[in-house]
Design a protein around this motif. Structure first.
Motif, PDB file in Angstrom:
ATOM      1  N   PHE A   6       0.956  -1.169  -0.005  1.00  0.00           N
ATOM      2  CA  PHE A   6       0.172  -0.095  -0.038  1.00  0.00           C
ATOM      3  C   PHE A   6       0.833   1.334   0.099  1.00  0.00           C
ATOM      4  O   PHE A   6       1.624   1.556   0.793  1.00  0.00           O
ATOM      5  N   CYS A   8       1.032   5.348   0.091  1.00  0.00           N
ATOM      6  CA  CYS A   8       0.386   6.515   0.411  1.00  0.00           C
ATOM      7  C   CYS A   8       1.507   7.814   0.524  1.00  0.00           C
ATOM      8  O   CYS A   8       2.550   7.514   1.080  1.00  0.00           O
ATOM      9  N   HIS A  16      -4.860  11.867   3.810  1.00  0.00           N
ATOM     10  CA  HIS A  16      -4.635  10.679   2.932  1.00  0.00           C
ATOM     11  C   HIS A  16      -3.831   9.568   4.022  1.00  0.00           C
ATOM     12  O   HIS A  16      -4.449   8.262   3.810  1.00  0.00           O
ATOM     13  N   ARG A  19      -6.702   8.163   6.305  1.00  0.00           N
ATOM     14  CA  ARG A  19      -7.907   7.440   5.896  1.00  0.00           C
ATOM     15  C   ARG A  19      -7.188   5.726   5.230  1.00  0.00           C
ATOM     16  O   ARG A  19      -7.663   5.000   5.551  1.00  0.00           O
ATOM     17  N   SER A  20      -5.865   6.160   4.902  1.00  0.00           N
ATOM     18  CA  SER A  20      -5.248   4.787   4.337  1.00  0.00           C
ATOM     19  C   SER A  20      -5.045   3.993   5.185  1.00  0.00           C
ATOM     20  O   SER A  20      -5.281   2.882   5.302  1.00  0.00           O
ATOM     21  N   PHE A  35       3.256  -1.276   4.048  1.00  0.00           N
ATOM     22  CA  PHE A  35       2.622  -0.102   4.039  1.00  0.00           C
ATOM     23  C   PHE A  35       3.940   1.082   3.424  1.00  0.00           C
ATOM     24  O   PHE A  35       4.866   1.101   4.605  1.00  0.00           O
ATOM     25  N   ASN A  37       5.067   4.859   3.255  1.00  0.00           N
ATOM     26  CA  ASN A  37       4.773   6.031   3.848  1.00  0.00           C
ATOM     27  C   ASN A  37       5.773   7.138   3.152  1.00  0.00           C
ATOM     28  O   ASN A  37       6.838   7.173   3.371  1.00  0.00           O
ATOM     29  N   GLU A 103      -2.847   4.909  -3.198  1.00  0.00           N
ATOM     30  CA  GLU A 103      -3.994   6.010  -2.668  1.00  0.00           C
ATOM     31  C   GLU A 103      -3.516   7.343  -3.705  1.00  0.00           C
ATOM     32  O   GLU A 103      -2.565   7.733  -3.985  1.00  0.00           O
ATOM     33  N   SER A 135      -6.853   3.592  -4.967  1.00  0.00           N
ATOM     34  CA  SER A 135      -7.658   4.029  -3.799  1.00  0.00           C
ATOM     35  C   SER A 135      -8.054   5.520  -3.629  1.00  0.00           C
ATOM     36  O   SER A 135      -7.036   6.323  -3.559  1.00  0.00           O
ATOM     37  N   ARG A 137     -10.585   9.171  -2.698  1.00  0.00           N
ATOM     38  CA  ARG A 137     -11.535   9.758  -1.918  1.00  0.00           C
ATOM     39  C   ARG A 137     -12.742  10.056  -2.676  1.00  0.00           C
ATOM     40  O   ARG A 137     -12.671   9.822  -3.784  1.00  0.00           O
ATOM     41  N   THR A 381     -14.242  -2.286   1.349  1.00  0.00           N
ATOM     42  CA  THR A 381     -12.908  -2.254   0.856  1.00  0.00           C
ATOM     43  C   THR A 381     -12.141  -3.760   0.787  1.00  0.00           C
ATOM     44  O   THR A 381     -11.516  -4.231   0.111  1.00  0.00           O
TER      45      THR A 381
END
Length: 395
Positions: A6, A8, A16, A19-20, A35, A37, A103, A135, A137, A381
């Motif tokens: 993922f 982001c 962001h 939410r992620s 993840f 970042n 994202e 992903s 919004r 999701t």
């Protein structure tokens, strides 16, 4: 377990990332998660147990969205870009994700194409069977004069690289077509998940001052501006309004400036508030939802996550939309809710202490309307990604 990578990138606020992370929290039972970042690290931010978090050399933007900047000046921007690009490819090769979830891109963050296009090329190569998901919004930032060209680029990138688009909203409230006209030209599957909402922590770890405030018999007014790189004029007005309110209301006022507020501005606000006994100023709490459940009134911007907290707690809310960079995302959301009688809208001309005090006092005597939206964004999701992972396995 299936593996999910993922990506982001937050560049100005922290919405962001928040939410992620709520999405990730709902995936930990079914996926091994890496993840990524790309934004500034928030020391107090809490990640779910069991996920691998990799922080790239952090990049942010100036408040006018004109240029990218490195957060740590160890590297130049050019060096940071090259390091990040190579690091992402290495992570992908080592982790071998079944699903790559990115994202916002390509609807936004196209200035990060220097690293995302090579990553997407790797994911769609013959050697990889990785499924790619965007992903997104509920509301897309529109480019106004450049909208036609922008939407053409989005369609080309989605159709070239992505298998699935997840829209974290409810089409009854804001259909994607309202801010992106070419949904019908997207060749991948498109699903609305409902809104991603935060769950209250099971047992928040509060210090004595926080416990005193949340457990107090005194009613609470909560003031927040997300990450804190903007919204300073709202906080200035609230601090100047506190003495007016102290004469009229029994309420405590808790202000959270956000972790990214410059130190000199934070100190200025504290100095302005030092003679007002009814107001406290803090930087950041991972338990904002706990405060909002306690509050009689929330005063904030109208970002996605704060708005969802307002709607799920039912708290009265006075909202000032962010309008920088000609961005109408928060204005669209706030105006819709204001027209439904769910929130009260502020504009910059309203930021006068006497007017704000009058608005607060009157609103505390009213009950806001409620709205029935799909708030199952996390669960839906997870279900859609599990289905995609099964299809990936069959393929």
């Amino acid at each position: 377990m299936k593996r999910l990578m993922f990506y982001c990138q937050h560049i100005l606020g922290m919405g962001h990332l928040v939410r992620s992370m709520e999405i990730v929290r709902g995936l930990t039972k079914d996926f091994q998660i890496c993840f990524i970042n790309g934004g500034e690290i928030i020391k107090e931010f809490e990640f779910p147990a069991g996920i691998e978090v990799i922080n790239l050399p952090a990049i942010k933007t100036d408040t006018e969205f004109e240029e990218l900047q490195v957060v740590d000046d160890i590297f130049s921007l050019t060096e940071a870009k090259e390091i990040r690009k190579n690091q992402l490819l290495k992570i992908f090769d080592q982790f071998q994700p079944d699903i790559l979830m990115i994202e916002l891109f390509p609807f936004g963050r196209r200035r990060f194409s220097f690293e995302l296009i090579p990553l997407l090329e790797r994911a769609k190569s013959n050697a990889s069977s990785t499924k790619v998901v965007s992903s997104l919004r509920d509301i897309v930032v529109t480019k106004q004069q450049k909208q036609v060209k922008h939407e053409e680029k989005v369609c080309n990138l989605i159709n070239q690289y992505f298998d699935l688009l997840l829209v974290h909203g409810d089409p009854k409230f804001v259909p994607l077509e309202e801010t992106f006209s070419r949904v019908s030209d997207l060749k991948c599957a498109v699903h609305y998940t409902g809104y991603v909402v935060q769950e209250p922590p099971m047992s928040p770890v509060l210090n004595d001052e926080e416990k005193e405030l949340i457990n107090s018999d005194k009613p609470l007014i909560l003031v927040s501006v997300g990450g804190g790189r903007f919204g300073h004029e709202l906080l200035d007005c609230v601090v100047k309004t506190a003495p007016w309110l102290g004469k009229k209301l029994p309420h405590n006022i808790q202000v959270f400036t956000g972790p990214f507020m410059p130190e000199d501005k934070f100190n200025e606000l504290q100095a302005m508030a030092k003679n007002s006994k009814n107001i406290r100023i803090g930087r950041y709490t991972p338990y904002l939802l706990s405060y909002m459940k306690k509050a009689e009134l929330s005063i904030s911007m109208s970002g996605y996550n704060t708005t969802m907290n307002v709607l799920t707690t039912g708290v009265r809310a006075i909202i000032l939309p962010f309008t920088g960079n000609q961005d109408r995302e928060q204005t669209i959301r706030a105006e819709k809710l204001s027209n439904l009688g769910i929130v009260r809208l502020l504009n910059p001309n309203d930021l006068q202490p006497d007017y704000l005090a009058f608005k607060i006092i009157n609103y505390l005597e009213e009950q806001p309307n409620q709205i029935n939206l799909d708030f199952a964004g996390v669960e839906k999701t997870a279900a859609l990604l599990k289905t995609l992972a099964v299809k990936q396995k069959v393929a």
